[in-house]
Each structure stands twice: as structure tokens, then as C-alpha cells.
Design a protein around this motif. Structure first.
Motif, PDB file in Angstrom:
ATOM      1  N   ALA A  92      -3.986  13.770   6.433  1.00  0.00           N
ATOM      2  CA  ALA A  92      -5.251  13.789   5.692  1.00  0.00           C
ATOM      3  C   ALA A  92      -5.962  12.450   5.834  1.00  0.00           C
ATOM      4  O   ALA A  92      -7.193  12.384   5.810  1.00  0.00           O
ATOM      5  CB  ALA A  92      -4.984  14.091   4.219  1.00  0.00           C
ATOM      6  N   ALA A  93      -5.183  11.379   5.979  1.00  0.00           N
ATOM      7  CA  ALA A  93      -5.760  10.051   6.176  1.00  0.00           C
ATOM      8  C   ALA A  93      -4.759   9.187   6.921  1.00  0.00           C
ATOM      9  O   ALA A  93      -3.549   9.381   6.814  1.00  0.00           O
ATOM     10  CB  ALA A  93      -6.135   9.418   4.841  1.00  0.00           C
ATOM     11  N   LEU A  94      -5.292   8.238   7.667  1.00  0.00           N
ATOM     12  CA  LEU A  94      -4.463   7.280   8.407  1.00  0.00           C
ATOM     13  C   LEU A  94      -4.854   5.874   7.986  1.00  0.00           C
ATOM     14  O   LEU A  94      -6.040   5.520   8.000  1.00  0.00           O
ATOM     15  CB  LEU A  94      -4.670   7.451   9.907  1.00  0.00           C
ATOM     16  N   ILE A  95      -3.870   5.079   7.604  1.00  0.00           N
ATOM     17  CA  ILE A  95      -4.096   3.684   7.240  1.00  0.00           C
ATOM     18  C   ILE A  95      -3.421   2.803   8.280  1.00  0.00           C
ATOM     19  O   ILE A  95      -2.216   2.928   8.511  1.00  0.00           O
ATOM     20  CB  ILE A  95      -3.538   3.365   5.835  1.00  0.00           C
ATOM     21  N   ASP A  96      -4.179   1.935   8.929  1.00  0.00           N
ATOM     22  CA  ASP A  96      -3.604   0.980   9.878  1.00  0.00           C
ATOM     23  C   ASP A  96      -3.264  -0.292   9.103  1.00  0.00           C
ATOM     24  O   ASP A  96      -4.147  -1.050   8.702  1.00  0.00           O
ATOM     25  CB  ASP A  96      -4.580   0.665  11.005  1.00  0.00           C
ATOM     26  N   GLY A  97      -1.963  -0.512   8.890  1.00  0.00           N
ATOM     27  CA  GLY A  97      -1.491  -1.680   8.162  1.00  0.00           C
ATOM     28  C   GLY A  97      -0.642  -2.580   9.037  1.00  0.00           C
ATOM     29  O   GLY A  97       0.212  -3.311   8.524  1.00  0.00           O
TER      30      GLY A  97
ATOM     31  N   ASP B 157       0.853 -10.308  -5.124  1.00  0.00           N
ATOM     32  CA  ASP B 157      -0.456 -10.024  -5.711  1.00  0.00           C
ATOM     33  C   ASP B 157      -1.459  -9.610  -4.632  1.00  0.00           C
ATOM     34  O   ASP B 157      -2.270  -8.701  -4.837  1.00  0.00           O
ATOM     35  CB  ASP B 157      -0.975 -11.235  -6.488  1.00  0.00           C
ATOM     36  N   LYS B 158      -1.379 -10.237  -3.479  1.00  0.00           N
ATOM     37  CA  LYS B 158      -2.270  -9.901  -2.370  1.00  0.00           C
ATOM     38  C   LYS B 158      -2.064  -8.466  -1.911  1.00  0.00           C
ATOM     39  O   LYS B 158      -3.027  -7.708  -1.741  1.00  0.00           O
ATOM     40  CB  LYS B 158      -2.032 -10.865  -1.208  1.00  0.00           C
ATOM     41  N   ALA B 159      -0.804  -8.074  -1.737  1.00  0.00           N
ATOM     42  CA  ALA B 159      -0.497  -6.707  -1.294  1.00  0.00           C
ATOM     43  C   ALA B 159      -0.945  -5.682  -2.326  1.00  0.00           C
ATOM     44  O   ALA B 159      -1.442  -4.605  -1.974  1.00  0.00           O
ATOM     45  CB  ALA B 159       0.993  -6.569  -1.018  1.00  0.00           C
ATOM     46  N   ARG B 160      -0.785  -6.002  -3.611  1.00  0.00           N
ATOM     47  CA  ARG B 160      -1.193  -5.061  -4.670  1.00  0.00           C
ATOM     48  C   ARG B 160      -2.708  -4.906  -4.708  1.00  0.00           C
ATOM     49  O   ARG B 160      -3.229  -3.801  -4.940  1.00  0.00           O
ATOM     50  CB  ARG B 160      -0.685  -5.543  -6.022  1.00  0.00           C
TER      51      ARG B 160
ATOM     52  N   ILE C 181      -4.830  -5.231  -2.166  1.00  0.00           N
ATOM     53  CA  ILE C 181      -5.210  -4.418  -1.003  1.00  0.00           C
ATOM     54  C   ILE C 181      -4.871  -2.949  -1.256  1.00  0.00           C
ATOM     55  O   ILE C 181      -5.659  -2.050  -0.946  1.00  0.00           O
ATOM     56  CB  ILE C 181      -4.487  -4.941   0.251  1.00  0.00           C
ATOM     57  N   ALA C 182      -3.699  -2.699  -1.834  1.00  0.00           N
ATOM     58  CA  ALA C 182      -3.261  -1.333  -2.112  1.00  0.00           C
ATOM     59  C   ALA C 182      -4.234  -0.618  -3.042  1.00  0.00           C
ATOM     60  O   ALA C 182      -4.545   0.565  -2.860  1.00  0.00           O
ATOM     61  CB  ALA C 182      -1.865  -1.348  -2.726  1.00  0.00           C
ATOM     62  N   GLY C 183      -4.729  -1.331  -4.050  1.00  0.00           N
ATOM     63  CA  GLY C 183      -5.678  -0.723  -4.978  1.00  0.00           C
ATOM     64  C   GLY C 183      -6.954  -0.297  -4.292  1.00  0.00           C
ATOM     65  O   GLY C 183      -7.540   0.754  -4.624  1.00  0.00           O
ATOM     66  N   SER C 184      -7.391  -1.063  -3.321  1.00  0.00           N
ATOM     67  CA  SER C 184      -8.609  -0.715  -2.589  1.00  0.00           C
ATOM     68  C   SER C 184      -8.396   0.519  -1.719  1.00  0.00           C
ATOM     69  O   SER C 184      -9.278   1.374  -1.611  1.00  0.00           O
ATOM     70  CB  SER C 184      -9.050  -1.896  -1.723  1.00  0.00           C
ATOM     71  N   VAL C 185      -7.225   0.622  -1.103  1.00  0.00           N
ATOM     72  CA  VAL C 185      -6.924   1.808  -0.301  1.00  0.00           C
ATOM     73  C   VAL C 185      -6.910   3.052  -1.184  1.00  0.00           C
ATOM     74  O   VAL C 185      -7.479   4.091  -0.828  1.00  0.00           O
ATOM     75  CB  VAL C 185      -5.574   1.644   0.428  1.00  0.00           C
ATOM     76  N   LEU C 186      -6.276   2.942  -2.336  1.00  0.00           N
ATOM     77  CA  LEU C 186      -6.232   4.076  -3.267  1.00  0.00           C
ATOM     78  C   LEU C 186      -7.643   4.464  -3.708  1.00  0.00           C
ATOM     79  O   LEU C 186      -7.974   5.657  -3.792  1.00  0.00           O
ATOM     80  CB  LEU C 186      -5.370   3.724  -4.473  1.00  0.00           C
ATOM     81  N   GLU C 187      -8.482   3.483  -3.972  1.00  0.00           N
ATOM     82  CA  GLU C 187      -9.870   3.754  -4.363  1.00  0.00           C
ATOM     83  C   GLU C 187     -10.608   4.535  -3.278  1.00  0.00           C
ATOM     84  O   GLU C 187     -11.342   5.495  -3.566  1.00  0.00           O
ATOM     85  CB  GLU C 187     -10.598   2.437  -4.644  1.00  0.00           C
ATOM     86  N   ILE C 188     -10.417   4.143  -2.033  1.00  0.00           N
ATOM     87  CA  ILE C 188     -11.076   4.840  -0.926  1.00  0.00           C
ATOM     88  C   ILE C 188     -10.625   6.298  -0.865  1.00  0.00           C
ATOM     89  O   ILE C 188     -11.442   7.219  -0.743  1.00  0.00           O
ATOM     90  CB  ILE C 188     -10.776   4.138   0.408  1.00  0.00           C
ATOM     91  N   LEU C 189      -9.321   6.509  -0.954  1.00  0.00           N
ATOM     92  CA  LEU C 189      -8.792   7.876  -0.872  1.00  0.00           C
ATOM     93  C   LEU C 189      -9.375   8.769  -1.966  1.00  0.00           C
ATOM     94  O   LEU C 189      -9.811   9.900  -1.709  1.00  0.00           O
ATOM     95  CB  LEU C 189      -7.274   7.851  -0.976  1.00  0.00           C
TER      96      LEU C 189
ATOM     97  N   THR D 197       0.829  -1.209   0.000  1.00  0.00           N
ATOM     98  CA  THR D 197       0.000   0.000   0.000  1.00  0.00           C
ATOM     99  C   THR D 197       0.860   1.255   0.000  1.00  0.00           C
ATOM    100  O   THR D 197       0.593   2.211  -0.740  1.00  0.00           O
ATOM    101  CB  THR D 197      -0.931  -0.012   1.234  1.00  0.00           C
ATOM    102  N   ILE D 198       1.902   1.266   0.808  1.00  0.00           N
ATOM    103  CA  ILE D 198       2.804   2.426   0.875  1.00  0.00           C
ATOM    104  C   ILE D 198       3.411   2.701  -0.496  1.00  0.00           C
ATOM    105  O   ILE D 198       3.461   3.851  -0.957  1.00  0.00           O
ATOM    106  CB  ILE D 198       3.910   2.173   1.921  1.00  0.00           C
TER     107      ILE D 198
END
Length: 267
Positions: A95-100, A244-247, A249-257, A16-17
């Protein structure tokens, strides 16, 4: 402010980072003083020990103050600070906090810490502890954005690769300090000794590529996850790339932002 904070710098959080950095966001990583990542070649948290850590061409660098963060961002890198409680966020609001952290429980993240809060995996309830939760369980729902409720509970069973599931993961046969004999990306044979915890050997559970192993000299407890083997020898290169799993999850975080109107820096 014009930055995002991510609690945790293990391999899944690092996916995600990396995605957020590549999308133009300024990211600050908050870690504990002794992270225990297994897939260390793709974990920004290694900067805690080495001062800097690179994942797929992106560098995180350890800092001790917010002033240093500004310098690191200006240099095109990611600042990482040892601050497990997120104390810096009391003075500088992201602006946002992600707990990973992926601790399978909430270690102190709440909605008051940022205007937008996102948690990865179980241990959080969307709409209560945080604004959003992202599913981290492999399967049909991986990466699903949860707006109300929680992610699936942890089963303790890793995803299946080439027919192997729980056999892929090695847990500490004893507590103490580990001395590793094998390195990430080594080809290992079943029952090969990978290291020692005192006088107790740590043996490979199957033949394959050592995809991850805890840092040499780490103090560990019995039963703790300490290594990961990929039975596909030909996939050695995967030791150095985001999964692939990390990517996903990362896409979903970006979508939320983006859906919440949190733009990349300067946009």
C-alpha cells in the motif's frame, strides 16, 4: 495490498518501523545482505545476522518468502527479508513504500513501486522520485513533510550533544576487517582502544558512553563511520531506546499515511 514495505532497517528507519507496527500496520522490512548499522541495539537490520532482532519490545524476524511474512505477521512480529533491490515488490505490491536506507542518494526507489512512496532524507525529489520526502537534518525543520523538492543536503556533521559534534563520531582509520574490543553501552575513555582493523587501532575520540559500534568482523573501508560516542555517561540507557530524531521522523511518516487514507491493517 494490506502491508507497508520499508527499505532499510538501520536505527532511524527502525524508529519508523516501530511506530508503524505500534499503530497497527503490517510492515515488511527489506534489507541488504550485510547491513552496517552503528546503533545496533535499536536496529531491526541485525535480524539479517541473528535471525531476529528486538527493539523496545518489538521483534523483527528474518524470512525468505512472502508466505513466511504472513506467518510472522500472524505471530505479532515484523518480517525482514534480504532483498536490496525490492524484487518482492514486483509480485506483491504494498500500500505504501518508505525508503529509509538513508544513503543520501536514491538506490532505486521510484513511484511505480507502490501507490504511495515516501523517502527519508536527501537524495530524493518529492513529486518526481517519490510522493513525499521527510527532512532528517537536525534543527528547526527536522521531520518536516516535503511535498515538492528535496531535503537539505547532507553536511556530514553530526548533531551536537553536550557541546560535541563531529568529535562524537569515529571513522575507520584504515580499511579491512574490524575486531571490536568494546561493546555498545561501555563507558570508554578518550584514546582508549575500541578495536583493531588489522594492526591499526581504533581509538575513542572522547570520553563517554559507546552508543554504537559496527558489528565485530565487519569488512569496512577507510573513512567509513564505525562508532558513535555520547559524552553524557549518565545516558547509558539511551543505547537501548529509539532516539528523539527517529521518533520525530516516524511521526511524520505516520501523518502522511493517515492523510493519504492508508489505514492500519483491518481498519
Amino acid at each position: 495490498m494490506d502491508f507497508l514495505a520499508v527499505r532499510g532497517g538501520g536505527d532511524l528507519a527502525s524508529g519508523t518501523i516501530h511506530r508503524l507496527f505500534a499503530s497497527g500496520y503490517r510492515v515488511l522490512v527489506l534489507e541488504c545482505d550485510r547491513p552496517t548499522a552503528i546503533r545496533r541495539e535499536v536496529a531491526f537490520c541485525e535480524a539479517v545476522y541473528d535471525g531476529a532482532a528486538a527493539v523496545e519490545g518489538v521483534t523483527a524476524r528474518r524470512v525468505d518468502s512472502f508466505r513466511e511474512c504472513q506467518e510472522i505477521w500472524g505471530a505479532g512480529e515484523i518480517p525482514l527479508m534480504v532483498d536490496p533491490q525490492g524484487k518482492i515488490l514486483r509480485e506483491y505490491r504494498p500500500a505504501a513504500l518508505i525508503d529509509g536506507i538513508l544513503a543520501k542518494q536514491n538506490l532505486g526507489t521510484d513511484r511505480s513501486m507502490a501507490d504511495l512512496t515516501i523517502a527519508l532524507g536527501p537524495g530524493f525529489s518529492a513529486g518526481e522520485d517519490v510522493d513525499y520526502v521527510v527532512e532528517t537534518m537536525r534543527g528547526h525543520n527536522l521531520g518536516r513533510i516535503i511535498r515538492e523538492g528535496s531535503a537539505l543536503p547532507n553536511t556530514g556533521i553530526p548533531g551536537v550533544i553536550a557541546g560535541y559534534g563531529k568529535e562524537r563520531v569515529i571513522h575507520a582509520p584504515a580499511g579491512g576487517v574490524i575486531r571490536c574490543q568494546s561493546r555498545i553501552a561501555d563507558i570508554v575513555e578518550k584514546d582508549q582502544i575500541l578495536g583493531w582493523i588489522g594492526e591499526v587501532p581504533v581509538k575513542a575520540s572522547l570520553t563517554g558512553v559507546l552508543r554504537g559500534i559496527i558489528r565485530d568482523g565487519a569488512r569496512i573501508s577507510e573513512g567509513m563511520k564505525i562508532a558513535d560516542i555520547d559524552p553524557r555517561k549518565e545516558q547509558k540507557k539511551n543505547c537501548y531506546t529509539i532516539s528523539d530524531k527517529a521518533r520525530c521522523i516516524a511521526g511524520s511518516v505516520l501523518e502522511i499515511l493517515l492523510s493519504e487514507g492508508v489505514p492500519p491493517y483491518g481498519k
